[in-house]
Design a protein around this motif. Sequence first.
Motif, PDB file in Angstrom:
ATOM      1  N   CYS A 129     -91.548  -6.267 -10.887  1.00 28.63           N
ATOM      2  CA  CYS A 129     -90.866  -5.436  -9.894  1.00 28.63           C
ATOM      3  C   CYS A 129     -91.458  -5.747  -8.530  1.00 28.63           C
ATOM      4  N   VAL A 130     -90.596  -5.975  -7.557  1.00 26.42           N
ATOM      5  CA  VAL A 130     -91.027  -6.170  -6.171  1.00 26.42           C
ATOM      6  C   VAL A 130     -90.988  -4.809  -5.493  1.00 26.42           C
ATOM      7  N   ASN A 131     -92.132  -4.362  -4.985  1.00 30.26           N
ATOM      8  CA  ASN A 131     -92.230  -3.093  -4.269  1.00 30.26           C
ATOM      9  C   ASN A 131     -92.406  -3.402  -2.788  1.00 30.26           C
ATOM     10  N   ILE A 132     -91.392  -3.100  -1.974  1.00 33.47           N
ATOM     11  CA  ILE A 132     -91.421  -3.414  -0.544  1.00 33.47           C
ATOM     12  C   ILE A 132     -92.101  -2.267   0.192  1.00 33.47           C
ATOM     13  N   LEU A 133     -93.208  -2.579   0.869  1.00 32.06           N
ATOM     14  CA  LEU A 133     -94.059  -1.538   1.441  1.00 32.06           C
ATOM     15  C   LEU A 133     -93.620  -1.115   2.832  1.00 32.06           C
ATOM     16  N   GLY A 134     -93.890   0.174   3.134  1.00 34.60           N
ATOM     17  CA  GLY A 134     -93.648   0.720   4.452  1.00 34.60           C
ATOM     18  C   GLY A 134     -94.903   0.657   5.303  1.00 34.60           C
ATOM     19  N   ALA A 135     -94.746   0.908   6.604  1.00 37.02           N
ATOM     20  CA  ALA A 135     -95.859   0.812   7.550  1.00 37.02           C
ATOM     21  C   ALA A 135     -96.997   1.766   7.196  1.00 37.02           C
ATOM     22  N   HIS A 136     -96.715   2.820   6.446  1.00 38.00           N
ATOM     23  CA  HIS A 136     -97.722   3.808   6.071  1.00 38.00           C
ATOM     24  C   HIS A 136     -98.538   3.396   4.851  1.00 38.00           C
ATOM     25  N   GLN A 137     -98.274   2.219   4.289  1.00 34.82           N
ATOM     26  CA  GLN A 137     -98.890   1.845   3.021  1.00 34.82           C
ATOM     27  C   GLN A 137     -99.870   0.680   3.134  1.00 34.82           C
ATOM     28  N   GLY A 138    -100.517   0.558   4.283  1.00 28.99           N
ATOM     29  CA  GLY A 138    -101.513  -0.488   4.464  1.00 28.99           C
ATOM     30  C   GLY A 138    -102.674  -0.374   3.489  1.00 28.99           C
ATOM     31  N   ASP A 139    -103.148   0.847   3.262  1.00 28.78           N
ATOM     32  CA  ASP A 139    -104.264   1.037   2.332  1.00 28.78           C
ATOM     33  C   ASP A 139    -103.863   0.675   0.908  1.00 28.78           C
ATOM     34  N   LEU A 140    -102.637   1.005   0.533  1.00 21.56           N
ATOM     35  CA  LEU A 140    -102.137   0.652  -0.790  1.00 21.56           C
ATOM     36  C   LEU A 140    -102.126  -0.870  -0.950  1.00 21.56           C
ATOM     37  N   CYS A 141    -101.671  -1.565   0.070  1.00 18.04           N
ATOM     38  CA  CYS A 141    -101.644  -3.025   0.032  1.00 18.04           C
ATOM     39  C   CYS A 141    -103.044  -3.589  -0.124  1.00 18.04           C
ATOM     40  N   ARG A 142    -103.996  -3.059   0.628  1.00 12.27           N
ATOM     41  CA  ARG A 142    -105.380  -3.551   0.539  1.00 12.27           C
ATOM     42  C   ARG A 142    -105.930  -3.363  -0.874  1.00 12.27           C
ATOM     43  N   GLY A 143    -105.574  -2.251  -1.507  1.00 10.04           N
ATOM     44  CA  GLY A 143    -106.042  -2.010  -2.869  1.00 10.04           C
ATOM     45  C   GLY A 143    -105.534  -3.039  -3.854  1.00 10.04           C
ATOM     46  N   PHE A 144    -104.305  -3.492  -3.662  1.00 12.53           N
ATOM     47  CA  PHE A 144    -103.735  -4.483  -4.567  1.00 12.53           C
ATOM     48  C   PHE A 144    -104.129  -5.912  -4.190  1.00 12.53           C
ATOM     49  N   ALA A 145    -104.818  -6.063  -3.065  1.00  9.39           N
ATOM     50  CA  ALA A 145    -105.273  -7.387  -2.652  1.00  9.39           C
ATOM     51  C   ALA A 145    -106.686  -7.694  -3.143  1.00  9.39           C
ATOM     52  N   VAL A 146    -107.327  -6.722  -3.786  1.00  8.90           N
ATOM     53  CA  VAL A 146    -108.708  -6.881  -4.245  1.00  8.90           C
ATOM     54  C   VAL A 146    -108.720  -7.191  -5.735  1.00  8.90           C
ATOM     55  N   SER A 147    -109.533  -8.155  -6.130  1.00  7.52           N
ATOM     56  CA  SER A 147    -109.658  -8.512  -7.541  1.00  7.52           C
ATOM     57  C   SER A 147    -110.800  -7.739  -8.195  1.00  7.52           C
ATOM     58  N   ALA A 160     -89.616   0.989 -13.641  1.00 13.10           N
ATOM     59  CA  ALA A 160     -88.342   0.449 -13.169  1.00 13.10           C
ATOM     60  C   ALA A 160     -87.335   0.515 -14.312  1.00 13.10           C
ATOM     61  N   PRO A 161     -86.056   0.735 -14.009  1.00 15.73           N
ATOM     62  CA  PRO A 161     -85.094   1.125 -15.053  1.00 15.73           C
ATOM     63  C   PRO A 161     -84.795   0.083 -16.121  1.00 15.73           C
ATOM     64  N   VAL A 162     -84.901  -1.194 -15.814  1.00 24.71           N
ATOM     65  CA  VAL A 162     -84.536  -2.224 -16.787  1.00 24.71           C
ATOM     66  C   VAL A 162     -85.756  -2.810 -17.472  1.00 24.71           C
ATOM     67  N   THR A 163     -86.761  -3.212 -16.705  1.00 25.06           N
ATOM     68  CA  THR A 163     -87.901  -3.931 -17.277  1.00 25.06           C
ATOM     69  C   THR A 163     -89.098  -3.049 -17.569  1.00 25.06           C
ATOM     70  N   GLY A 164     -89.133  -1.835 -17.015  1.00 23.92           N
ATOM     71  CA  GLY A 164     -90.295  -0.974 -17.207  1.00 23.92           C
ATOM     72  C   GLY A 164     -91.476  -1.338 -16.345  1.00 23.92           C
ATOM     73  N   SER A 165     -91.307  -2.270 -15.424  1.00 22.13           N
ATOM     74  CA  SER A 165     -92.399  -2.635 -14.514  1.00 22.13           C
ATOM     75  C   SER A 165     -92.735  -1.459 -13.609  1.00 22.13           C
ATOM     76  N   PRO A 166     -94.010  -1.309 -13.197  1.00 16.77           N
ATOM     77  CA  PRO A 166     -94.375  -0.197 -12.329  1.00 16.77           C
ATOM     78  C   PRO A 166     -93.592  -0.207 -11.016  1.00 16.77           C
ATOM     79  N   ARG A 167     -92.968   0.902 -10.724  1.00 17.99           N
ATOM     80  CA  ARG A 167     -92.243   1.109  -9.467  1.00 17.99           C
ATOM     81  C   ARG A 167     -93.064   2.100  -8.650  1.00 17.99           C
ATOM     82  N   LEU A 168     -93.736   1.597  -7.625  1.00 21.14           N
ATOM     83  CA  LEU A 168     -94.698   2.398  -6.878  1.00 21.14           C
ATOM     84  C   LEU A 168     -93.997   3.465  -6.047  1.00 21.14           C
ATOM     85  N   ALA A 169     -94.611   4.630  -5.974  1.00 21.13           N
ATOM     86  CA  ALA A 169     -94.034   5.747  -5.221  1.00 21.13           C
ATOM     87  C   ALA A 169     -94.158   5.497  -3.719  1.00 21.13           C
TER      88      ALA A 169
END
Length: 217
Positions: A129-147, A160-169
Motif C-alpha cells: 500500500c502506498v501511503n501519501i503523506l501530508g505536511a503534518h506527517q514529517g515525524d511519521l516519515c522519519r520513523g519509517f526511514a530508520v532501520s 487496505a481493502p483488497v490486500t490487507g496492507s497497512p493503511r496509515l491513519a
Amino acid sequence: MGHAGMAAAAVRYLRSTGPTGAALGAPVDAPVEALPRPELRCVGEDERAVIAPAEFRNVLGTFATGVTVITAPATTRGDDNGDGDSEDRPAGFACQSFSSLSLDPPLVTFMVGRTSTTWPRIARAGVFCVNILGAHQGDLCRGFAVSGTDKFAGVPYDAAPVTGSPRLAGTLAWIDCTIHAVHTGGDHLIVIGRVNALGTTGEDEPPPLLFHKGQFI
C-alpha cells in the motif's frame, strides 16, 4: 494466481541461474526468494557512476518530490534460521521515489535500494500500500526511514481493502496494490504495482509533505 504466485512472477529475475537474469527455470508459483542474489545486491565496477555521487545528489535534489510510506502486511513463513520466529511483522519504509505509471491498466511504481532489508518482506507478501503523506506527517516519515526499530509502534492503521496492507491513519491518500513486475535499475529495484483500490481523505485535506534539497518543505 494468489499473492504468493504473483510475487514469484514479479521477482522472477531472482530465480535466474546467472547474473544476467536470462534463465527462468523455476515455475511461476515457486516460493519467492526473498533476498536478491549477492550479485544483484552488490553494484559491480562496470555500474560505477562517472559522476561524483555528491554532485548527483546536489543537482537531483533541486527536484521537489512528494513523500510516501510503502507498507506490506505481515507474512507467515517457515522458520528457516532456527530462532523459532516464523511470524513477520508488517513491513514499511519511507519512499520519495514514487510515481504514477499507467492509466490503462492502472499502474504505479516506486524504487527501492537493492540492499534494502525491508524489500524482501514486501516481495514475500506480493502486495503493498502506498501511503501519501501530508505536511503534518514529517515525524511519521522519519520513523519509517530508520532501520532496526518497530516502525509501526504507536502508529494507528487499518487494513487496505483488497490486500490487507497497512493503511496509515491521517494520510492524504492511499493506493492498494499487487506487485506486477520488478526490474533492476542500477543500485535500485524498480517495482511496478497493479492498483486494486485507492482513495483520499477528502476535499479539506492538508497540503502534501514535500522533500527538497535534503529536507522537508
